[in-house]
Design a protein around this motif. Sequence first.
Motif, PDB file in Angstrom:
ATOM      1  N   ARG A  55       1.003  -1.080  -0.067  1.00 42.91           N
ATOM      2  CA  ARG A  55       0.086  -0.072   0.086  1.00 42.91           C
ATOM      3  C   ARG A  55       0.835   1.307  -0.007  1.00 42.91           C
ATOM      4  O   ARG A  55       1.922   1.305   0.678  1.00 42.91           O
ATOM      5  CB  ARG A  55      -0.837  -0.040   1.377  1.00 42.91           C
ATOM      6  CG  ARG A  55      -1.675   1.265   1.305  1.00 42.91           C
ATOM      7  CD  ARG A  55      -2.589   1.380   2.728  1.00 42.91           C
ATOM      8  NE  ARG A  55      -3.199   2.420   2.674  1.00 42.91           N
ATOM      9  CZ  ARG A  55      -4.716   2.723   2.096  1.00 42.91           C
ATOM     10  NH1 ARG A  55      -5.306   1.718   2.081  1.00 42.91           N
ATOM     11  NH2 ARG A  55      -5.248   3.965   2.588  1.00 42.91           N
ATOM     12  N   ILE A  56       0.502   2.423  -0.473  1.00 40.42           N
ATOM     13  CA  ILE A  56       1.098   3.423  -0.735  1.00 40.42           C
ATOM     14  C   ILE A  56      -0.027   4.684  -0.349  1.00 40.42           C
ATOM     15  O   ILE A  56      -1.005   4.632  -0.959  1.00 40.42           O
ATOM     16  CB  ILE A  56       1.955   3.798  -2.104  1.00 40.42           C
ATOM     17  CG1 ILE A  56       2.458   5.180  -2.006  1.00 40.42           C
ATOM     18  CG2 ILE A  56       0.734   3.845  -3.300  1.00 40.42           C
ATOM     19  CD1 ILE A  56       3.366   5.567  -3.222  1.00 40.42           C
ATOM     20  N   ASP A  57       0.397   5.458   0.567  1.00 44.13           N
ATOM     21  CA  ASP A  57      -0.473   6.556   1.065  1.00 44.13           C
ATOM     22  C   ASP A  57       0.154   7.882   0.624  1.00 44.13           C
ATOM     23  O   ASP A  57       1.400   7.889   0.921  1.00 44.13           O
ATOM     24  CB  ASP A  57      -0.795   6.718   2.588  1.00 44.13           C
ATOM     25  CG  ASP A  57      -1.535   5.530   3.147  1.00 44.13           C
ATOM     26  OD1 ASP A  57      -2.901   5.662   2.834  1.00 44.13           O
ATOM     27  OD2 ASP A  57      -1.122   4.359   3.325  1.00 44.13           O
ATOM     28  N   TRP A 115      -5.566  13.291   1.160  1.00 45.60           N
ATOM     29  CA  TRP A 115      -4.956  12.262   1.052  1.00 45.60           C
ATOM     30  C   TRP A 115      -5.475  11.353   0.037  1.00 45.60           C
ATOM     31  O   TRP A 115      -6.442  11.324  -0.470  1.00 45.60           O
ATOM     32  CB  TRP A 115      -5.225  11.581   2.545  1.00 45.60           C
ATOM     33  CG  TRP A 115      -4.544  12.082   3.526  1.00 45.60           C
ATOM     34  CD1 TRP A 115      -5.051  13.077   4.358  1.00 45.60           C
ATOM     35  CD2 TRP A 115      -3.358  11.618   4.257  1.00 45.60           C
ATOM     36  NE1 TRP A 115      -4.296  13.418   5.598  1.00 45.60           N
ATOM     37  CE2 TRP A 115      -3.150  12.367   5.551  1.00 45.60           C
ATOM     38  CE3 TRP A 115      -2.633  10.546   4.050  1.00 45.60           C
ATOM     39  CZ2 TRP A 115      -2.308  12.174   6.304  1.00 45.60           C
ATOM     40  CZ3 TRP A 115      -1.298  10.574   4.773  1.00 45.60           C
ATOM     41  CH2 TRP A 115      -1.341  11.354   5.877  1.00 45.60           C
ATOM     42  N   ALA A 116      -4.637  10.585  -0.552  1.00 46.40           N
ATOM     43  CA  ALA A 116      -5.162   9.389  -1.358  1.00 46.40           C
ATOM     44  C   ALA A 116      -4.015   8.177  -1.205  1.00 46.40           C
ATOM     45  O   ALA A 116      -3.347   7.911  -0.322  1.00 46.40           O
ATOM     46  CB  ALA A 116      -4.738  10.119  -2.789  1.00 46.40           C
ATOM     47  N   PHE A 117      -4.294   7.205  -1.918  1.00 48.92           N
ATOM     48  CA  PHE A 117      -3.729   5.737  -1.912  1.00 48.92           C
ATOM     49  C   PHE A 117      -3.532   5.197  -3.114  1.00 48.92           C
ATOM     50  O   PHE A 117      -4.107   5.729  -4.129  1.00 48.92           O
ATOM     51  CB  PHE A 117      -4.538   5.231  -0.654  1.00 48.92           C
ATOM     52  CG  PHE A 117      -5.577   4.324  -1.450  1.00 48.92           C
ATOM     53  CD1 PHE A 117      -5.351   2.847  -1.697  1.00 48.92           C
ATOM     54  CD2 PHE A 117      -6.687   4.778  -1.811  1.00 48.92           C
ATOM     55  CE1 PHE A 117      -6.161   1.886  -2.411  1.00 48.92           C
ATOM     56  CE2 PHE A 117      -7.623   4.067  -2.350  1.00 48.92           C
ATOM     57  CZ  PHE A 117      -7.628   2.604  -2.597  1.00 48.92           C
ATOM     58  N   GLY A 118      -2.728   4.221  -3.045  1.00 48.55           N
ATOM     59  CA  GLY A 118      -2.577   3.342  -4.403  1.00 48.55           C
ATOM     60  C   GLY A 118      -2.025   2.146  -3.668  1.00 48.55           C
ATOM     61  O   GLY A 118      -1.922   1.784  -2.497  1.00 48.55           O
ATOM     62  N   LEU A 123       1.533  -0.378 -10.493  1.00 54.66           N
ATOM     63  CA  LEU A 123       1.077   0.700  -9.344  1.00 54.66           C
ATOM     64  C   LEU A 123      -0.269   1.160  -9.819  1.00 54.66           C
ATOM     65  O   LEU A 123      -0.447   1.923 -10.780  1.00 54.66           O
ATOM     66  CB  LEU A 123       1.872   1.933  -9.221  1.00 54.66           C
ATOM     67  CG  LEU A 123       1.432   2.793  -8.278  1.00 54.66           C
ATOM     68  CD1 LEU A 123       1.352   2.188  -6.985  1.00 54.66           C
ATOM     69  CD2 LEU A 123       2.581   3.944  -7.900  1.00 54.66           C
ATOM     70  N   HIS A 124      -1.543   0.889  -8.871  1.00 51.22           N
ATOM     71  CA  HIS A 124      -2.879   1.160  -9.264  1.00 51.22           C
ATOM     72  C   HIS A 124      -2.929   2.322  -8.220  1.00 51.22           C
ATOM     73  O   HIS A 124      -2.897   2.456  -6.937  1.00 51.22           O
ATOM     74  CB  HIS A 124      -3.665  -0.122  -9.035  1.00 51.22           C
ATOM     75  CG  HIS A 124      -3.490  -1.257  -9.768  1.00 51.22           C
ATOM     76  ND1 HIS A 124      -4.545  -1.490 -10.589  1.00 51.22           N
ATOM     77  CD2 HIS A 124      -2.488  -1.909 -10.067  1.00 51.22           C
ATOM     78  CE1 HIS A 124      -4.118  -2.682 -11.439  1.00 51.22           C
ATOM     79  NE2 HIS A 124      -2.963  -2.725 -11.024  1.00 51.22           N
ATOM     80  N   HIS A 125      -3.461   3.401  -8.893  1.00 47.50           N
ATOM     81  CA  HIS A 125      -3.832   4.655  -8.275  1.00 47.50           C
ATOM     82  C   HIS A 125      -4.835   5.303  -8.887  1.00 47.50           C
ATOM     83  O   HIS A 125      -4.495   5.808 -10.242  1.00 47.50           O
ATOM     84  CB  HIS A 125      -2.634   5.522  -8.060  1.00 47.50           C
ATOM     85  CG  HIS A 125      -2.814   6.920  -7.570  1.00 47.50           C
ATOM     86  ND1 HIS A 125      -3.159   7.246  -6.534  1.00 47.50           N
ATOM     87  CD2 HIS A 125      -2.547   8.005  -8.356  1.00 47.50           C
ATOM     88  CE1 HIS A 125      -3.379   8.600  -6.352  1.00 47.50           C
ATOM     89  NE2 HIS A 125      -3.015   9.086  -7.446  1.00 47.50           N
TER      90      HIS A 125
END
Length: 251
Positions: A221-223, A231-234, A241-243
């Motif tokens: 997970r990437i925040d 804020w967003a995430f991927g 990388l899905h974002h």
Amino acid sequence: MTVTVADGVTWNAEAFQQIAEDTSGRPVLFTNARVMTMDPLIGTMTEADVLLVGSVIVGVGPGIVTAAQDDNAIVVDCTGTTVVPAVVDMVALAGGRDRRSEYVATLTPGNAADLLVVPDQFAEDVPSAMATLVARPAAVRALVAAGKPVLWAGTDVPGRPTAPAAGIPAAQDLTGSPRIGVWIDREDFLHQELTADGRYDETRGGRPHAYQGRYWIDGDRIDYLDDLGFWAFGEFRGDELHHAGYIMKLR
């Protein structure tokens, strides 16, 4: 290890000791309980069992205890208690989901082994059982997360997980990480550069520095915390990388 509830009454201390000391992955069977599954197909059952193997529920219903000896299961006698999901789907409680497959956090075989065990008098329904955890934690018989006890007989389990510290964490040093570099989507519209000092810089449709900010990676997970404040995430899936609807690859 002897674990007692706040009023001094021992509750399944031997079973807890077996769970705490087990290294072989033995099944754990909560038996003789009223079970409010929150699953619209299964519903609520009396004198029922919930069988856990690792972090997953593998069986729910009466009669599972008959196989406990065959499977070398650790048996937790829950007579006089109610078992409910440890995570409540408020939308489902309000009748806001029309498909069983969309229900979240039910005590259904195949779902995560997250459950709460409380005395029957505190479990008129699922919300009241959940309220016991907040208002009367000493009355909780067991709180289990992913198959691991967190509370037992009203007492914190030694070595239990604890919540991350509140607040924005320090920047990660990602020097040498294989995820550092420029990620580009299939249409060449989004370019997202991840740098080793924990910063990102996006180019969108040829517009440089469209979004910039900080990021943190935890597993896959990437925040993101943008400099504008949102804020967003991927999610990393293999080499992708899905974002935010974009699928990117490292170029």
